[in-house]
Design a protein around this motif. Structure first.
Motif, short mmCIF file in Angstrom:
data_model
loop_
_atom_site.label_atom_id
_atom_site.label_comp_id
_atom_site.label_asym_id
_atom_site.label_seq_id
_atom_site.Cartn_x
_atom_site.Cartn_y
_atom_site.Cartn_z
N GLU A 37 1.18 -1.01 0.31
CA GLU A 37 -0.31 0.13 -0.20
C GLU A 37 0.84 0.99 -0.42
O GLU A 37 2.36 1.32 0.73
CB GLU A 37 -0.76 0.03 1.02
CG GLU A 37 -2.14 -1.34 1.63
CD GLU A 37 -3.08 -0.41 0.52
OE1 GLU A 37 -3.32 0.36 0.43
OE2 GLU A 37 -3.85 -1.62 0.16
N VAL A 38 -0.28 2.24 -0.47
CA VAL A 38 1.51 3.75 -0.88
C VAL A 38 0.06 4.53 -0.19
O VAL A 38 -0.81 4.78 -0.93
CB VAL A 38 1.44 3.83 -2.09
CG1 VAL A 38 2.76 5.75 -1.96
CG2 VAL A 38 2.53 2.89 -2.18
N HIS A 39 -0.22 5.19 0.78
CA HIS A 39 -0.79 6.22 1.16
C HIS A 39 0.32 7.92 1.79
O HIS A 39 1.53 7.19 1.70
CB HIS A 39 -0.91 5.79 2.50
CG HIS A 39 -1.90 5.04 3.12
ND1 HIS A 39 -2.75 4.51 4.10
CD2 HIS A 39 -2.52 4.05 2.04
CE1 HIS A 39 -2.92 2.99 4.08
NE2 HIS A 39 -3.03 2.84 2.57
N TYR A 40 -0.53 8.80 1.60
CA TYR A 40 -0.32 10.35 1.29
C TYR A 40 -0.71 10.79 2.63
O TYR A 40 -1.85 10.52 3.08
CB TYR A 40 -0.16 10.66 0.85
CG TYR A 40 0.40 10.15 -1.02
CD1 TYR A 40 1.62 10.42 -1.27
CD2 TYR A 40 -0.38 8.80 -1.40
CE1 TYR A 40 2.38 10.04 -2.21
CE2 TYR A 40 0.45 8.94 -2.49
CZ TYR A 40 1.52 8.65 -3.53
OH TYR A 40 2.18 8.42 -4.04
N GLU A 41 -0.37 11.49 3.66
CA GLU A 41 -0.17 12.70 4.20
C GLU A 41 -0.37 14.08 4.09
O GLU A 41 1.76 13.73 4.01
CB GLU A 41 -0.26 12.12 5.68
CG GLU A 41 -1.21 10.87 6.30
CD GLU A 41 -1.33 10.82 8.09
OE1 GLU A 41 -1.05 11.76 8.45
OE2 GLU A 41 -2.00 10.00 7.73
N ARG A 42 -0.59 14.79 4.24
CA ARG A 42 -0.13 16.51 4.27
C ARG A 42 -0.08 16.75 5.71
O ARG A 42 -0.46 16.38 6.59
CB ARG A 42 -1.37 17.12 2.88
CG ARG A 42 -0.33 18.51 3.05
CD ARG A 42 -1.14 18.96 2.12
NE ARG A 42 -0.75 20.61 2.79
CZ ARG A 42 -1.35 21.83 1.36
NH1 ARG A 42 -1.87 21.70 0.41
NH2 ARG A 42 -0.23 23.27 2.25
N CYS A 43 1.34 17.38 5.76
CA CYS A 43 1.73 18.29 6.93
C CYS A 43 0.94 19.88 6.84
O CYS A 43 1.19 20.53 6.29
CB CYS A 43 2.53 18.31 6.86
SG CYS A 43 3.44 19.59 8.74
N TYR A 44 -0.31 20.28 7.95
CA TYR A 44 -1.15 21.82 7.82
C TYR A 44 -0.32 22.12 9.05
O TYR A 44 -0.20 21.47 10.50
CB TYR A 44 -2.42 20.77 7.78
CG TYR A 44 -3.41 21.51 6.57
CD1 TYR A 44 -2.82 21.30 6.04
CD2 TYR A 44 -3.34 19.51 6.48
CE1 TYR A 44 -3.64 21.55 4.58
CE2 TYR A 44 -3.73 19.09 5.32
CZ TYR A 44 -4.03 20.04 4.45
OH TYR A 44 -4.93 19.14 3.12
N GLU A 45 -0.28 23.02 9.25
CA GLU A 45 0.53 24.09 10.31
C GLU A 45 -0.78 24.66 10.82
O GLU A 45 -2.22 24.45 10.50
CB GLU A 45 1.03 25.24 9.87
CG GLU A 45 2.00 25.28 9.56
CD GLU A 45 3.29 24.68 9.58
OE1 GLU A 45 3.60 24.99 11.06
OE2 GLU A 45 4.51 23.68 8.88
N ILE A 46 -0.60 24.41 12.48
CA ILE A 46 -2.15 25.24 13.53
C ILE A 46 -2.72 25.71 12.54
O ILE A 46 -3.53 26.45 12.82
CB ILE A 46 -1.66 24.58 14.46
CG1 ILE A 46 -1.44 22.78 14.97
CG2 ILE A 46 -2.90 25.53 15.43
CD1 ILE A 46 -1.19 22.81 16.32
N GLU A 47 -1.76 27.17 12.33
CA GLU A 47 -2.00 28.47 11.91
C GLU A 47 -2.95 28.63 11.01
O GLU A 47 -3.80 29.22 10.60
CB GLU A 47 -0.83 29.80 12.43
CG GLU A 47 -0.29 29.96 13.45
CD GLU A 47 -1.89 30.58 14.45
OE1 GLU A 47 -2.26 31.04 14.21
OE2 GLU A 47 -1.58 29.54 15.55
#
Length: 249
Positions: free
Chosen positions: A199-209
């Motif tokens: 499996e290949v999954h992707y997540e994005r890094c979001y800043e809290i602000e």
């Protein structure tokens, strides 16, 4: 990229991999947030409900649950473990879901929001949440933090070996695109042999602000941001944070 079609074979071994997650603790924590803000929801929608563990725990507490997920395989697992319970499961994308009416609260847990790799998709989700959430209702979601992506997940390899299942989980974090690729290989015992699944999954890094601004621009009210499983403010090294939003002031 997104959450569509990434949980095929993975759905059927998901619970074995998540054996260390205490879903009752998660349910207790969400209920604690309800109590903190003196809301008493009856009908709750769970966006990205996966195999239904959280829905089942909330059903045990007496809440009426709607579980929404884009993976039919995940929902098939959820329905099996929910037999005898009055939980409605809908096979819909969390950025394009449609309900029959409004609900009292909406949650999206286990970093499901990080799987939305475009900010425009979060804006679409928030618009739908505002539309289907009763006035005064809460929207609660969590994310993996930038600290976790940059210091825990980044370019690391995780593995677990057992008689039934072995997995190797390799990460690659692109700091420019803010995308983390999870390359996962499983070896699952079936009879005398082990079958391999990839499996290949992707997540994005979001800043809290960044997310705070999107929430405010959506017309929702940002009530608070908490460190994981607490009612305390996030710390510099928090790995997971929870956002609590309200529909209305």
């Amino acid at each position: 990229m997104g959450v569509e079609n990434i949980y095929r074979d993975f759905a059927y071994i998901y619970d074995k991999l998540m054996y260390d997650v205490d879903y009752k603790e998660w349910a207790d924590y969400i209920e604690k947030i309800f109590q903190e803000y003196e809301v008493k929801p009856s009908l709750i929608a769970d966006l990205g409900c996966g195999t239904g563990n959280f829905c089942v725990e909330m059903d045990k507490k007496g809440y009426e649950m709607i579980g929404i997920d884009s993976s039919l395989d995940m929902l098939n697992c959820a329905k099996k473990k929910s037999e005898g319970r009055n939980i409605l499961y809908l096979n819909q994308d969390m950025t394009d879901f449609e309900l029959y009416g409004t609900v009292d609260a909406i949650v999206s847990l286990m970093d499901s929001i990080n799987y939305l790799t475009y900010i425009k998709d979060i804006k679409k989700l928030l618009k739908l949440v505002k539309n289907y959430l009763n006035p005064g209702g809460l929207f609660i979601f969590d994310i993996n933090t930038p600290y976790k992506f940059k210091n825990i997940l980044k370019d690391n390899v995780f593995y677990d070996v057992s008689d039934e299942i072995t997995y190797v989980w390799q990460n690659n974090f692109d700091s420019k695109r803010k995308i983390c690729e999870f390359d996962i290989t499983f070896f699952v015992k079936e009879g005398q042999y082990y079958n391999r699944y990839d499996e290949v999954h992707y997540e994005r890094c979001y800043e809290i602000e960044e997310l705070k601004k999107v929430i405010v621009s959506s017309g929702m009210t940002l009530v608070n941001v908490y460190d994981s499983m607490t009612l305390n403010r996030p710390l510099p090294k928090s790995e997971r944070v929870f956002f609590v939003c309200k529909n209305g002031g």
